[in-house]
Design a protein around this motif. Structure first.
Motif, PDB file in Angstrom:
ATOM      1  N   GLN A   1       9.961   1.092   5.286  1.00  0.00           N
ATOM      2  CA  GLN A   1       9.424  -0.216   4.869  1.00  0.00           C
ATOM      3  C   GLN A   1      10.367  -1.328   5.285  1.00  0.00           C
ATOM      4  OE1 GLN A   1       7.057  -0.493   1.040  1.00  0.00           O
ATOM      5  NE2 GLN A   1       8.586   1.060   0.556  1.00  0.00           N
TER       6      GLN A   1
ATOM      7  N   GLU B   1       0.824  -1.207   0.000  1.00  0.00           N
ATOM      8  CA  GLU B   1       0.000   0.000   0.000  1.00  0.00           C
ATOM      9  C   GLU B   1       0.862   1.262   0.000  1.00  0.00           C
ATOM     10  OE1 GLU B   1      -3.886   1.932   2.270  1.00  0.00           O
ATOM     11  OE2 GLU B   1      -2.845   0.210   3.151  1.00  0.00           O
ATOM     12  N   THR B   2       1.987   1.228   0.742  1.00  0.00           N
ATOM     13  CA  THR B   2       2.874   2.390   0.761  1.00  0.00           C
ATOM     14  C   THR B   2       3.467   2.637  -0.613  1.00  0.00           C
ATOM     15  OG1 THR B   2       3.452   2.021   3.082  1.00  0.00           O
ATOM     16  CG2 THR B   2       4.956   3.397   1.785  1.00  0.00           C
ATOM     17  N   GLN B   3       3.859   1.579  -1.311  1.00  0.00           N
ATOM     18  CA  GLN B   3       4.385   1.732  -2.668  1.00  0.00           C
ATOM     19  C   GLN B   3       3.308   2.266  -3.605  1.00  0.00           C
ATOM     20  OE1 GLN B   3       5.736  -2.338  -3.089  1.00  0.00           O
ATOM     21  NE2 GLN B   3       7.886  -1.709  -2.929  1.00  0.00           N
TER      22      GLN B   3
ATOM     23  N   THR C   1       2.966   5.908  -3.005  1.00  0.00           N
ATOM     24  CA  THR C   1       4.137   6.614  -3.529  1.00  0.00           C
ATOM     25  C   THR C   1       4.001   6.852  -5.027  1.00  0.00           C
ATOM     26  OG1 THR C   1       5.577   5.628  -1.845  1.00  0.00           O
ATOM     27  CG2 THR C   1       6.648   6.516  -3.815  1.00  0.00           C
TER      28      THR C   1
ATOM     29  N   LEU D   1       5.359  11.247   1.914  1.00  0.00           N
ATOM     30  CA  LEU D   1       5.513   9.803   1.880  1.00  0.00           C
ATOM     31  C   LEU D   1       6.934   9.371   2.191  1.00  0.00           C
ATOM     32  CD1 LEU D   1       3.520   9.213  -1.408  1.00  0.00           C
ATOM     33  CD2 LEU D   1       2.753   8.664   0.895  1.00  0.00           C
TER      34      LEU D   1
ATOM     35  N   ALA E   1       7.474   7.298   5.509  1.00  0.00           N
ATOM     36  CA  ALA E   1       6.770   6.018   5.422  1.00  0.00           C
ATOM     37  C   ALA E   1       7.473   5.076   4.459  1.00  0.00           C
ATOM     38  CB  ALA E   1       5.327   6.242   4.980  1.00  0.00           C
ATOM     39  N   TYR E   2       7.950   5.646   3.348  1.00  0.00           N
ATOM     40  CA  TYR E   2       8.613   4.824   2.330  1.00  0.00           C
ATOM     41  C   TYR E   2       9.915   4.249   2.875  1.00  0.00           C
ATOM     42  CZ  TYR E   2      10.442   3.193  -2.109  1.00  0.00           C
ATOM     43  OH  TYR E   2      10.929   2.408  -3.097  1.00  0.00           O
TER      44      TYR E   2
END
Length: 362
Positions: free
Chosen positions: A362, A270-272, A275, A355, A358-359
């Motif tokens: 990971q 979800e983070t990707q 992004t 982001l 958060a990125y």
């Protein structure tokens, strides 16, 4: 450009009676190709004819020389594109130029096109255009030939040799001349700027008053950053997408919301996902060579396959990883272009900053 064609393997008994499909009405097929293939008929030839001229220059080692474009005005209502290439010999004219689907670029990943339809795009707009070309013929002499290309009463395309004479100047090259309606003068001018503004060797433009470089019409400010051998460009005009051989294409990925189907299709978290979605809203253009990213036959958009979509997402994430990792390092302070990119995106309140943490966690 080498078209992305899937290999076909057929297993069949030898006793079958077979026959090839053919074209029963070439006029109708040409009508479909020229009137139903392109969503913007003016953009079709404004994009394709200059690209062919640029390739002609490249073919003879003059890729650093600008092509020349004449814009239409009242006393001279034509759009003209000139190159300094080999010219079009009579053999090449009759065996390649006027044949739909024939191309000399198909095995060359460095040239634009290769589908064998780009040279015919003026027919998308008009029923007749002119090609004035000087080429070296088998007799060892330079000949200047002027051809009229037109659609006849049966809707079929025809070539007429208007004149043929020994060249008066020891120079090869081609000029394609397309008549333009007065109501379309401004549209042609705007379209030239829109589609050719990213060229590193901007065309020279002639209008009613002067000759100048297209760079003078383009006010976009850009910075560049390299990642994994690719170039990312940032432009002030907030235009996200990709450049394939310096031609702009929007990126249309199905990234409206994150769910299991999205995760499965693209293989991302979800983070990707967030992004990539954020970067698609930034003034970021990823630059590709012709042989690195497939485009549709009408060259209005990318050719979207699962492989293409995954490559785009992978490249956006690779860029993000490299870019974000450098934001807090001394490298940023030492690298002028990257620092400019960071400062520019910061000034425009780049949403991808939100982001960053958060990125990297990971």
């Amino acid at each position: 450009m080498q078209p992305y064609l899937q290999e076909i393997v057929v297993e069949r008994p030898s006793h079958f009676e077979e026959e090839f499909f053919g074209i029963g009405d070439t006029g109708l097929v040409l009508e479909i190709l020229r009137k139903k293939t392109y969503s913007n008929l003016i953009a079709a030839f404004v994009r394709e004819i200059p690209c062919n001229a640029r390739d002609a220059n490249r073919e003879v080692g003059k890729g650093d020389q600008p092509i020349h474009i004449k814009l239409p005005w009242a006393a001279s209502p034509t759009f003209e594109v000139s190159d300094e290439g080999l010219g079009i010999s009579r053999s090449r004219m009759y065996n390649v130029f006027i044949k739909v689907g024939r191309s000399t670029k198909r095995e060359d990943g460095k040239q634009t096109g290769g589908f064998g339809i780009g040279a015919k795009t003026p027919f998308a707009y008009t029923n007749a255009f002119t090609v004035d070309t000087t080429a070296l013929e088998p007799d060892g002499l330079l000949w200047r030939c002027v051809y009229s290309m037109y659609i006849d009463e049966t809707r079929q395309g025809k070539l007429a040799l208007i004149s043929r004479e020994p060249a008066k100047v020891n120079k090869t090259g081609t000029t394609v001349i397309v008549p333009i309606l007065a109501e379309d003068f401004d549209v042609v001018r705007t379209t030239v700027k829109r589609h050719l503004k990213y060229w590193s060797v901007p065309p020279m433009i002639t209008d009613e008053k002067e000759t100048f470089s297209l760079a003078q019409l383009v006010e976009s400010s850009k910075t560049e950053s390299e990642f994994s051998g690719k170039i990312a460009r940032f432009y002030r005009d907030k235009e996200a997408g990709v450049l394939v051989d310096e031609m702009y294409y929007p990126v249309n990925l199905s990234l409206s919301s994150f769910n299991e189907a999205t995760a499965s299709r693209y293989g991302i978290t979800e983070t990707q996902f967030l992004t990539v979605k954020a970067l698609l809203n930034e003034p970021l253009l990823l630059a590709y060579n012709n042989d690195e990213m497939p485009v549709a036959a009408n060259r209005e958009q990318l050719e979207y396959t699962k492989t293409t979509e995954k490559q785009l997402i992978e490249d956006y994430l690779t860029f993000a990883g490299n870019y974000f990792a450098q934001l807090d390092t001394e490298y940023v302070k030492r690298n002028t272009s990257l620092r400019a990119s960071v400062e520019f995106l910061s000034a425009t309140k780049d949403s991808s900053y939100s982001l960053y943490k958060a990125y990297t966690k990971q």
